[in-house]
Structure formats: structure tokens, C-alpha cells
Design a protein around this motif. Structure first.
Motif, short mmCIF file in Angstrom:
data_model
loop_
_atom_site.label_atom_id
_atom_site.label_comp_id
_atom_site.label_asym_id
_atom_site.label_seq_id
_atom_site.Cartn_x
_atom_site.Cartn_y
_atom_site.Cartn_z
N GLU A 45 43.07 46.88 53.76
CA GLU A 45 42.14 46.72 54.87
C GLU A 45 40.82 47.46 54.58
N GLY A 46 39.72 46.80 54.93
CA GLY A 46 38.40 47.38 54.73
C GLY A 46 37.76 47.03 53.41
N MET A 47 38.48 46.34 52.52
CA MET A 47 37.90 45.91 51.24
C MET A 47 37.21 44.55 51.41
N VAL A 48 36.18 44.34 50.62
CA VAL A 48 35.51 43.05 50.57
C VAL A 48 36.38 42.13 49.71
N VAL A 49 36.58 40.90 50.19
CA VAL A 49 37.52 40.00 49.54
C VAL A 49 36.88 38.68 49.13
N ALA A 50 37.52 38.05 48.15
CA ALA A 50 37.17 36.71 47.69
C ALA A 50 38.48 35.94 47.59
N VAL A 51 38.38 34.65 47.33
CA VAL A 51 39.56 33.80 47.16
C VAL A 51 39.64 33.42 45.69
N ASP A 52 40.81 33.65 45.07
CA ASP A 52 40.97 33.35 43.65
C ASP A 52 41.30 31.88 43.42
N GLY A 53 41.51 31.50 42.17
CA GLY A 53 41.78 30.11 41.81
C GLY A 53 43.05 29.54 42.41
N SER A 54 44.00 30.42 42.78
CA SER A 54 45.24 29.93 43.40
C SER A 54 45.13 29.89 44.92
N GLY A 55 43.95 30.24 45.46
CA GLY A 55 43.72 30.17 46.89
C GLY A 55 44.13 31.40 47.66
N GLU A 56 44.39 32.52 46.96
CA GLU A 56 44.80 33.75 47.63
C GLU A 56 43.71 34.81 47.57
N LEU A 57 43.78 35.75 48.51
CA LEU A 57 42.79 36.83 48.59
C LEU A 57 42.91 37.80 47.42
N ILE A 58 41.76 38.24 46.93
CA ILE A 58 41.67 39.28 45.91
C ILE A 58 40.53 40.21 46.30
N PRO A 59 40.56 41.46 45.81
CA PRO A 59 39.40 42.33 46.01
C PRO A 59 38.20 41.72 45.27
N ALA A 60 37.07 41.58 45.95
CA ALA A 60 35.90 40.91 45.37
C ALA A 60 35.19 41.79 44.34
N THR A 61 34.65 41.13 43.31
CA THR A 61 33.79 41.79 42.33
C THR A 61 32.43 41.10 42.37
N ASP A 62 31.51 41.59 41.53
CA ASP A 62 30.16 41.03 41.51
C ASP A 62 30.11 39.59 41.01
N THR A 63 31.18 39.11 40.38
CA THR A 63 31.20 37.73 39.89
C THR A 63 31.89 36.77 40.85
N ASP A 64 32.41 37.31 41.96
CA ASP A 64 33.11 36.49 42.95
C ASP A 64 32.19 36.15 44.11
N ASP A 65 32.50 35.06 44.80
CA ASP A 65 31.83 34.75 46.05
C ASP A 65 32.60 35.44 47.17
N ALA A 66 32.11 36.60 47.60
CA ALA A 66 32.78 37.37 48.65
C ALA A 66 32.74 36.57 49.94
N VAL A 67 33.91 36.48 50.62
CA VAL A 67 33.98 35.71 51.86
C VAL A 67 33.95 36.58 53.10
N GLY A 68 34.25 37.87 52.96
CA GLY A 68 34.26 38.76 54.12
C GLY A 68 35.01 40.04 53.80
N VAL A 69 35.49 40.70 54.87
CA VAL A 69 36.18 41.98 54.76
C VAL A 69 37.60 41.80 55.30
N LEU A 70 38.60 42.30 54.56
CA LEU A 70 39.97 42.21 55.04
C LEU A 70 40.11 43.05 56.30
N TYR A 71 40.44 42.39 57.39
CA TYR A 71 40.60 43.05 58.69
C TYR A 71 42.03 43.54 58.84
N THR A 72 43.02 42.68 58.57
CA THR A 72 44.42 43.10 58.65
C THR A 72 45.34 42.04 58.06
N TYR A 73 46.52 42.50 57.70
CA TYR A 73 47.64 41.61 57.41
C TYR A 73 48.45 41.49 58.69
#
Length: 166
Positions: free
Chosen positions: A42-70
Motif C-alpha cells: 500500500e502507498g506504492m505507485v503501480v503499473a500493470v505488467d504484461g500478464s495484467g497484474e499489478l507491479i511496483p512502477a518504474t520509470d519505464t512503466d506507465d504508472a496507473v496510480g497508487v495502491l490503496y489496498t488489497y
């Protein structure tokens, strides 16, 4: 600018009590919980990987938002709570949140995700350097609270700021 104190909030929490905009996205976190390296916390900036799951975003990813909660289940007195693997994680795509940032972030900085995979630059953490019109803007200076995984099996100091996600 003064450092705003949100120590009483968890990472990823809404800082102003205003409405935030969220979406549900699939994740790969195990029932035992995210590790903050392969699966964001929670609180990390996230992107979606090639399998469609959340990953912690890096500068090469298209960040979609911030993980609010599981979504969780179980009683903390009985070795829980556990992450529901069959439910989407909640990701904030708009609002003001407590977000993992680099220690050098100051109010007004446009922010971008760290490169990730580099010592001292964990994925899912924002740093100053975004262009005007960035989707992430610091509303407060960075403040140290707690620790987070360092990507090398250890931990390092964690910093947060109030961040406008737009």
C-alpha cells in the motif's frame, strides 16, 4: 514549506478525507501478503505488467496510480489478515494520498517513479523530476516513517509525502 505530519495514517491512505477515485485491478500478491518488491505494498505507485497484474512502477512503466489496498480476510489474532487472491486490489487513480517517495521530495515537485532495480532506487517509489503536467505532484515535503524492502533482502528507511494523483 513545513512537513505535514500524516504519521497516524497508513501508507496509501487518503490524506484529506475527500473523495478519491479508485479502480479494481488484478494482482499477484500471495495470501501471505505482498513483499514490496515483486508485489507492491500500500502507498506504492503501480503499473500493470504484461500478464495484467499489478507491479511496483518504474520509470519505464506507465504508472496507473497508487495502491490503496488489497482485499483482506481473517482475524489478526489468528495469524491473519490474509490477502484475498480472488479479489482485485484497489488502486487510487485520483485524489490526495500518503505515498512512498524519495527522501529529497519537496512540496511542489512533479514526481516520477524511480528507475527501480538499482541500489537505492526501489520500484514503486516516487522521486522529483517529473515534467509539468505530471500525474503525481508532491503537496508536502518528504517525511521519514518506518521501513520498506530495499530489493536486496533487507530494509531501508521509508519516506512519505502527501501526493496529488491526477
Amino acid at each position: 514549506m513545513a512537513v505535514k505530519n500524516y504519521d497516524d495514517l497508513d501508507y496509501g491512505d487518503d490524506t484529506r478525507g475527500e473523495a478519491i477515485q479508485t479502480v479494481g485491478l488484478p494482482h499477484g500478491a500471495p495470501e501471505s501478503g505482498a513483499d514490496g518488491i515483486d508485489e507492491p505494498v500500500e502507498g506504492m505507485v503501480v503499473a500493470v505488467d504484461g500478464s495484467g497484474e499489478l507491479i511496483p512502477a518504474t520509470d519505464t512503466d506507465d504508472a496507473v496510480g497508487v495502491l490503496y489496498t488489497y482485499q483482506y480476510f481473517g482475524d489478526s489474532s489468528r495469524d491473519g489478515p490474509y490477502v484475498r487472491e480472488d479479489r482485485d486490489a484497489t488502486v487510487a487513480v485520483g485524489g490526495k494520498l500518503k505515498v512512498h517517495v524519495d527522501s529529497g521530495v519537496t512540496a511542489g515537485n512533479a514526481l516520477v517513479p524511480h528507475a527501480g532495480g538499482v541500489a537505492g532506487e526501489p520500484a514503486g517509489v516516487l522521486e522529483a523530476g517529473g515534467a509539468e503536467g505530471s500525474n503525481f505532484v508532491a503537496l508536502s515535503d518528504a517525511k521519514q516513517q518506518g521501513t520498506r524492502p530495499d530489493g536486496n533482502g533487507g530494509t531501508e528507511d521509508a519516506y512519505y509525502a502527501e501526493v496529488l494523483v491526477r
